[in-house]
Design an enzyme around this catalytic site. Structure first.
Site, PDB file in Angstrom:
ATOM      1  N   ASP A 206     -36.416 -34.740  -3.735  1.00 30.17           N
ATOM      2  CA  ASP A 206     -37.396 -33.993  -2.934  1.00 30.17           C
ATOM      3  C   ASP A 206     -36.866 -32.633  -2.472  1.00 30.17           C
ATOM      4  O   ASP A 206     -37.618 -31.829  -1.919  1.00 30.17           O
ATOM      5  CB  ASP A 206     -37.784 -34.796  -1.679  1.00 30.17           C
ATOM      6  CG  ASP A 206     -38.541 -36.071  -2.018  1.00 30.17           C
ATOM      7  OD1 ASP A 206     -39.183 -36.121  -3.090  1.00 30.17           O
ATOM      8  OD2 ASP A 206     -38.483 -37.027  -1.221  1.00 30.17           O
TER       9      ASP A 206
ATOM     10  N   LYS B  46     -42.664 -33.458   4.407  1.00 27.53           N
ATOM     11  CA  LYS B  46     -43.709 -33.461   3.361  1.00 27.53           C
ATOM     12  C   LYS B  46     -44.511 -34.752   3.438  1.00 27.53           C
ATOM     13  O   LYS B  46     -44.019 -35.791   3.910  1.00 27.53           O
ATOM     14  CB  LYS B  46     -43.118 -33.303   1.956  1.00 27.53           C
ATOM     15  CG  LYS B  46     -42.163 -34.421   1.473  1.00 27.53           C
ATOM     16  CD  LYS B  46     -42.868 -35.619   0.840  1.00 27.53           C
ATOM     17  CE  LYS B  46     -41.914 -36.751   0.485  1.00 27.53           C
ATOM     18  NZ  LYS B  46     -42.508 -38.077   0.373  1.00 27.53           N
TER      19      LYS B  46
ATOM     20  N   PRO C 294     -39.845 -38.023  11.171  1.00 23.52           N
ATOM     21  CA  PRO C 294     -39.481 -39.442  11.246  1.00 23.52           C
ATOM     22  C   PRO C 294     -38.426 -39.814  10.200  1.00 23.52           C
ATOM     23  O   PRO C 294     -38.475 -39.329   9.064  1.00 23.52           O
ATOM     24  CB  PRO C 294     -40.798 -40.169  10.952  1.00 23.52           C
ATOM     25  CG  PRO C 294     -41.868 -39.190  11.284  1.00 23.52           C
ATOM     26  CD  PRO C 294     -41.291 -37.823  11.025  1.00 23.52           C
ATOM     27  N   VAL C 295     -37.479 -40.641  10.598  1.00 28.58           N
ATOM     28  CA  VAL C 295     -36.373 -41.023   9.699  1.00 28.58           C
ATOM     29  C   VAL C 295     -36.783 -42.259   8.883  1.00 28.58           C
ATOM     30  O   VAL C 295     -37.392 -43.182   9.424  1.00 28.58           O
ATOM     31  CB  VAL C 295     -35.099 -41.316  10.521  1.00 28.58           C
ATOM     32  CG1 VAL C 295     -33.973 -41.819   9.632  1.00 28.58           C
ATOM     33  CG2 VAL C 295     -34.666 -40.057  11.249  1.00 28.58           C
ATOM     34  N   ALA C 296     -36.433 -42.241   7.603  1.00 28.93           N
ATOM     35  CA  ALA C 296     -36.823 -43.308   6.668  1.00 28.93           C
ATOM     36  C   ALA C 296     -38.318 -43.563   6.781  1.00 28.93           C
ATOM     37  O   ALA C 296     -38.780 -44.697   6.827  1.00 28.93           O
ATOM     38  CB  ALA C 296     -36.022 -44.585   6.916  1.00 28.93           C
ATOM     39  N   GLY C 297     -39.087 -42.453   6.832  1.00 32.23           N
ATOM     40  CA  GLY C 297     -40.523 -42.546   7.066  1.00 32.23           C
ATOM     41  C   GLY C 297     -41.377 -42.117   5.887  1.00 32.23           C
ATOM     42  O   GLY C 297     -42.595 -42.086   5.979  1.00 32.23           O
TER      43      GLY C 297
END
Ligand code: ATP
Length: 337
Positions: free
Chosen positions: A148, A17, A105-108
């Site tokens: 989320d 998202k 993407p991680v921690a994005g």
């Protein structure tokens, strides 16, 4: 003989998202901020496969795989165990092996962990035959695991209120084209960005009021006019994300110089989403950013797209039930004659 089948593996595709609008209100007593956000699901997907196994496990592959914990802290595994625990009151369920192909993407700031949790809830519901568990109930359970998750089950374009977990569809037709930039080696922790937002507000003597949805953004989405949407994009956390990672300002201005209609930090960042007018503009911008922007991964995407959806399942036939009058096979094999 029965003809029933039982799902053996279920594969679910789930989008990431971005937030088209994010208005952050005051800090609540429970430590969360009151939010008003407009979520938008985009076509950058993780794929999650669940199958029965002797023990609980998670395995992560794909371009972002190495950044994700493959242990009990993985949100997909937490989600599967939570659903199993609730189910266990009625009947025991088998543990599952979870395979995640990680492209978000991680921690994005694109809610990749919540996306995997949402996909796992959908996959395990199917695997365990919990058809009675309606989407509303799954969203409610998701909300207890992460703010989320209800949106990643819902998909499309939707308003989020409360801490983001109360989701209502937004009237929006047509498609928006995006270029997503995820800076190399960058990651921001969501609590850290909220804390920086509070710090900057305190420094500026700003006391936030209740967060309001933007009327301008709603009208722009109803008309689905790219330039109107571009003018209405808004993120209260952007300044805080830039304060922690100044390269984001560089990325934003590179994208605008290269023809993006608008650029915005997604959620708590650090992914930056650029809005463009067409697929051709998206290709031009991604080529331009790769050549002249700060180093990062660049993806093209469209939105809105649906939330977590089953894309494949393999079933095995249930073993035939013996019928004493006609079944002539026994432990030694069929009786001939
Ligand atoms: P949000 O926007 O919801 O705050 P984010 O997109 O910034 O989240 P995620 O990619 O969800 O961040 O990851 C947040 C943290 O969660 C990561 O640091 C990671 O270690 C952990 N995590 C646990 N499970 C997962 C998962 N399945 N995928 C990604 N991260 C996970």
């Amino acid at each position: 003989m029965t003809t029933g089948t039982q799902a053996q593996t279920v594969t679910v595709r789930v989008p990431g998202k971005i937030n088209l609008g994010l208005s952050v209100g005051p800090l609540r007593d429970d430590g969360y901020h009151e939010l008003s956000t407009v979520y938008h699901a985009v076509s950058l997907y993780d794929t999650v496969t669940v199958q029965p196994a002797d023990s609980w496990s998670v395995h992560v592959t794909g371009p972002w795989g190495e950044h994700v914990p493959a242990d009990d802290s993985n949100l997909a595994l937490v989600a599967a165990r939570t659903l199993a625990k609730r189910r266990a009151r009625k009947a025991k369920v088998d543990p599952v092996r979870i395979d995640i192909d990680k492209h978000i993407p991680v921690a994005g700031g694109m809610a990749g962990g919540s996306a995997d949790a949402a996909a796992t809830l959908v996959g395990c519901r199917e695997l365990w035959g919990l058809d009675h568990l309606e989407n509303d109930l799954l969203e409610l359970m998701g909300a207890s695991l992460g703010s989320d998750i209800p949106f990643l089950l819902h998909g499309g374009t939707a308003m989020g209120s409360g801490r983001g977990e109360q989701v209502t569809s937004v009237l929006a037709r047509g498609e928006l084209h995006w270029v997503l930039w995820a800076g190399e080696g960058l990651s921001l922790s969501t609590p850290q960005v909220y804390a920086e937002c509070d710090r900057l507000r305190e420094e500026a003597g700003v006391t936030p009021g209740p967060p309001e949805p933007s009327g301008e953004l709603m009208t722009a989405l109803r008309r689905m006019d790219t330039d109107e949407v571009a003018a209405a994009l808004h993120n209260d956390l952007q300044e805080a994300a830039i304060s922690l990672e100044p390269v984001l300002a560089e990325a934003l201005s590179a994208g605008l110089d290269l023809g993006a209609r608008a650029g915005i930090v997604s959620g708590s960042g650090p992914t930056v989403a650029f809005l463009v007018g067409s697929q051709t503009e998206a290709i031009d911008l991604s080529v331009g950013l790769a050549a002249n922007g700060p180093t990062g991964d660049i993806e093209r995407a469209v939105g809105p797209v649906p939330g977590a959806q089953i894309i494949h399942q393999r079933s095995s036939p249930e073993p035939p039930r013996a019928r004493p009058d006609t079944d002539r096979s026994g432990p030694l094999g069929p009786v001939i004659g």
